[in-house]
Design an enzyme around this catalytic site. Structure first.
Site, PDB file in Angstrom:
ATOM      1  N   HIS A 335       0.813  -1.217   0.000  1.00  6.45           N
ATOM      2  CA  HIS A 335       0.000   0.000   0.000  1.00  6.45           C
ATOM      3  C   HIS A 335       0.846   1.265   0.000  1.00  6.45           C
ATOM      4  O   HIS A 335       0.469   2.271  -0.625  1.00  6.45           O
ATOM      5  CB  HIS A 335      -0.962  -0.018   1.198  1.00  6.45           C
ATOM      6  CG  HIS A 335      -2.033  -1.055   1.089  1.00  6.45           C
ATOM      7  ND1 HIS A 335      -1.992  -2.250   1.771  1.00  6.45           N
ATOM      8  CD2 HIS A 335      -3.180  -1.087   0.347  1.00  6.45           C
ATOM      9  CE1 HIS A 335      -3.061  -2.967   1.466  1.00  6.45           C
ATOM     10  NE2 HIS A 335      -3.795  -2.288   0.621  1.00  6.45           N
ATOM     11  N   GLU A 359     -10.021  -2.951   2.260  1.00  8.12           N
ATOM     12  CA  GLU A 359      -9.353  -3.239   3.535  1.00  8.12           C
ATOM     13  C   GLU A 359      -9.120  -1.985   4.359  1.00  8.12           C
ATOM     14  O   GLU A 359      -8.946  -2.051   5.574  1.00  8.12           O
ATOM     15  CB  GLU A 359      -8.013  -3.939   3.309  1.00  8.12           C
ATOM     16  CG  GLU A 359      -8.091  -5.221   2.514  1.00  8.12           C
ATOM     17  CD  GLU A 359      -7.658  -5.016   1.085  1.00  8.12           C
ATOM     18  OE1 GLU A 359      -7.986  -3.945   0.495  1.00  8.12           O
ATOM     19  OE2 GLU A 359      -6.993  -5.897   0.541  1.00  8.12           O
ATOM     20  N   ASP A 379     -16.197   1.539  -2.966  1.00  5.72           N
ATOM     21  CA  ASP A 379     -16.045   0.083  -3.035  1.00  5.72           C
ATOM     22  C   ASP A 379     -17.430  -0.533  -3.125  1.00  5.72           C
ATOM     23  O   ASP A 379     -18.327  -0.180  -2.351  1.00  5.72           O
ATOM     24  CB  ASP A 379     -15.296  -0.446  -1.810  1.00  5.72           C
ATOM     25  CG  ASP A 379     -14.847  -1.889  -1.993  1.00  5.72           C
ATOM     26  OD1 ASP A 379     -15.716  -2.779  -2.120  1.00  5.72           O
ATOM     27  OD2 ASP A 379     -13.633  -2.132  -2.005  1.00  5.72           O
ATOM     28  N   ASP A 421     -20.767   0.774  -7.223  1.00  5.41           N
ATOM     29  CA  ASP A 421     -19.908   0.380  -8.335  1.00  5.41           C
ATOM     30  C   ASP A 421     -19.030   1.575  -8.688  1.00  5.41           C
ATOM     31  O   ASP A 421     -19.514   2.596  -9.188  1.00  5.41           O
ATOM     32  CB  ASP A 421     -20.771  -0.028  -9.525  1.00  5.41           C
ATOM     33  CG  ASP A 421     -19.946  -0.503 -10.712  1.00  5.41           C
ATOM     34  OD1 ASP A 421     -18.730  -0.212 -10.755  1.00  5.41           O
ATOM     35  OD2 ASP A 421     -20.509  -1.150 -11.602  1.00  5.41           O
ATOM     36  N   ASP A 450      -7.274   0.545  -6.583  1.00  2.00           N
ATOM     37  CA  ASP A 450      -6.830  -0.633  -5.844  1.00  2.00           C
ATOM     38  C   ASP A 450      -7.847  -1.742  -6.062  1.00  2.00           C
ATOM     39  O   ASP A 450      -8.395  -2.314  -5.118  1.00  2.00           O
ATOM     40  CB  ASP A 450      -6.690  -0.298  -4.350  1.00  2.00           C
ATOM     41  CG  ASP A 450      -6.028  -1.416  -3.565  1.00  2.00           C
ATOM     42  OD1 ASP A 450      -5.448  -2.314  -4.197  1.00  2.00           O
ATOM     43  OD2 ASP A 450      -6.096  -1.392  -2.330  1.00  2.00           O
TER      44      ASP A 450
END
Length: 648
Positions: A335, A359, A379, A421, A450
């Site tokens: 990251h 995450e 996300d 989305d 990511d």
């Protein structure tokens, strides 16, 4: 729970003939044939006075006769158990009842190998306790016993065998050492991970103190390996799984389940969200750490391990649909490498967008920059984000970061999190002709992708459909920077990686400079590639800062911590310098893609130290050969500085 001190000599509700050793041998032979050939074997009760199979003439038309001329089995007579040759005999397999749609008929299987230490020695030396435990374990999972028996070993302990419909179990005990070894093989397509907790509950019986003053015995400790047996794909196993993949296939099996080098493995959680299967695991990779060091780190004996327990912890790993996403000992490298190279290439990043990053670690790294005023994270899987907050709290921990307003990065005042989305979110706001659809949405200085799997939706959206790429370009400020992880690095022998093909589309929409760099310390067992796309060529000067300039910029921008520990665990000026130079493989793959005029011309130009402005500008947005060999070109001065290392 089987109690070692209260095992009785009888086993309730079990046919005593089932554990008659001679019948067990026959059933074992049939069971092996069944497992190997995947055929429906009907085990017929053998008349003990004849020692042969009863065959009814009216059923011969439904029988498949298989000659086994060399097979030797027990002659089941009342006199003695002698071996006899069946050179003129036949085993008869009845396949009339086999369901063609029966999944269990396919040539598949799962195997679980388990070792447990510190187990109660009385339990390990009790035949009846072991039988009860074996029956209790498999009966709970609807496996019907066919036969089982235990055999005493020379000095102490037992070897036990159990044949069940669709399962075979073997176990061996070593009472003097407090160890039991177990082997469970099934023909069922379901994995055996769920058995682990039950095995631990049935067989991991702790030692009991005899006297009150005795020292406490260490608790039982289990190590295990899970294997997918047989040639699964040749038998069409993928047809039994949605998407053609079992939840325990892929990297989950390759990296964790089937590896004996991972000890103290534990499935912390498995959740099937709306979008993906999520596994959380803990384990110790004995290649880098030892169980003994971990156990010592839990003590308070003043040893190095006890003073620095964070260095000897179990690793935490998260898998999405069987593929590794992040690990405790690799996530900081990944990251930090993804975020800070791009952030430092913008002169003053205030507004940042994150695509994916469930995450929370990407968000954590962005919030370390003092210039950041707002971070928008999108996300699609909100349930996965909540799972990560529960099981991976270190990934989104901002409690030690000066300037953060909450212990969790997700709750920081600068963070806006959407569970949507991300592709559609950008298209709705920034696609061509939709710039004013949301006047409240300002431009982003940096956009970080990511995404979980760049080989699927990522390439489809980027390479096939340019709408999303245009929305990324339109959503960036004039000095905007886009960065994405694009999967495994290319190799000299691997040909052209299709994942890298979308770079052409980024050039087409207007990005003026593109750079690829690799990071090989992220815990993925191989280097991982990242792509940086600069909207303005002027930002190239920031990308190519020297180490001293980069270090000064890091000190100015990165927040400090309350604990006084470095905010960045891996990334620094020297790491940034290594990112500036593309790998030689990228140059070779780029020039192998087609007969590129600029490749041959650039080689001659670099070799002769000559300048051809047209050649330099050709493919300027992305030319690894140019990036590897030419530091920068100043058109006004007409000069070129070369980073030629071995040009003769």
């Amino acid at each position: 729970m089987v109690n070692a001190r209260h095992c009785k000599n009888d086993i309730a509700d079990v046919d005593p003939q089932l554990h008659f050793p001679r019948v067990a041998v026959i059933s074992t032979v049939c069971g092996v044939i069944s497992f190997v050939f995947g055929c429906g074997v009907r085990i017929v009760n053998l008349p003990r006075d004849k020692g042969k199979l009863p065959i009814q003439p009216d059923r011969l038309e439904n029988m498949h006769q298989v000659p086994l001329q060399q097979l030797r089995v027990l002659n089941l007579t009342d006199e003695s158990a002698n071996y006899t040759s069946l050179s003129e005999s036949w085993f008869v397999f009845d396949a009339s009842d086999r369901d063609e749609d029966d999944e269990s008929a396919a040539g598949i299987g799962n195997q679980l190998l388990v070792d447990i230490k510190n187990v109660n020695s009385n339990f390990l030396n009790s035949e009846e306790c072991l039988k009860k435990a074996m029956i209790a374990l498999l009966a709970e999972n609807d496996f019907e016993p066919v036969s089982y028996y235990c055999r005493s070993r020379n000095h102490a302990g037992y070897s036990c065998h159990g044949h069940f419909d669709e399962a075979v179990m073997n176990l061996y005990t070593f009472p003097f050492h407090g160890v039991i070894s177990l082997d469970l093989l099934t023909r069922d397509e379901e994995d055996l991970i769920s058995f682990l907790e039950k095995i631990e509950g049935v067989f991991a019986i702790p030692e009991e103190k005899i006297h009150q003053l005795d020292e406490d015995y260490p608790p039982p400790q289990m190590t295990w390996t899970h294997k997918l047996r047989n040639f699964r794909h040749e038998f069409g196993v993928e047809d039994y799984h949605e998407g053609g993949k079992s939840v325990v296939e892929g990297e989950l099996t390759q990296d964790i389940l089937s590896q004996p080098g991972f000890e103290m493995k534990k499935q912390v959680a498995f959740v099937e969200t709306k979008y993906q299967n999520v596994h959380f695991y803990e384990a110790i990779n004995t290649r880098f750490r030892s169980v003994a060091s971990y156990e010592k780190s839990l003590s308070k004996d003043g040893s190095y391990e006890s003073l620095h327990p964070e260095l000897f912890r179990q690793d935490k790993i998260v898998f999405l649909d069987g593929d590794s996403q992040s690990s405790l000992y690799g996530e900081a490298v990944y990251h930090e490498g993804l975020v800070h190279a791009a952030m430092l290439t913008h002169p003053n990043p205030k507004r940042v967008a994150i695509i994916g990053g469930g995450e929370g670690a990407t968000l954590r790294e962005v919030l370390k920059h003092k210039t950041v005023q707002e971070v928008v994270m999108i996300d699609i899987d909100g349930e996965f984000v909540q799972l990560c907050r529960k099981y991976l709290p270190e990934w989104s921990d901002c409690s030690d970061l000066v300037g953060s307003t909450a212990p969790s990065c997700f709750d920081d005042d600068r963070a806006r999190v959407y569970f949507e989305d991300a592709f559609q979110w950008f298209i709705d706001r920034f696609a061509a002709g939709k710039r004013h659809a949301d006047p409240e949405e300002d431009f982003f200085d940096v956009i970080i992708m990511d995404a979980c799997d760049p080989t699927n939706d990522f390439v489809t959206k980027l390479y096939v459909d340019s709408t999303f790429v245009w929305s990324i370009y339109n959503g960036l400020s004039e000095s905007g920077v886009f960065v994405a992880q694009i999967g495994r690095s290319s190799s000299h022998t691997g040909g052209i990686d299709e994942t890298k093909m979308f770079k052409n589309m980024f050039e087409e929409v207007g990005f003026e400079s593109m750079h690829i760099y690799d990071e090989g310390h992220s815990g993925f067992y191989e280097p991982w590639s990242h792509l940086v796309a600069l909207k303005s060529a002027a930002s190239r000067k920031l990308w190519y800062r020297n180490s001293a300039q980069t270090e000064i910029e890091i000190q100015k921008r990165i927040s400090t911590t309350y604990s006084g520990k470095p905010a960045l665990l891996y990334f620094d000026a020297s790491v940034m310098s290594s990112y500036q130079l593309p790998d030689k493989v990228h140059e070779d793959v780029y020039c192998r893609l087609q007969e590129r005029r600029e490749c041959k011309a650039a080689w001659e130009m670099i070799k002769n130290h000559t300048i051809d402005v047209e050649i330099i500008n050709t493919g300027h947005a992305f030319n690894p050969l140019y990036e590897r060999n030419i530091l920068h070109y100043e058109p006004n001065e007409g000069s070129i500085q070369s980073r030629v290392f071995v040009w003769l």
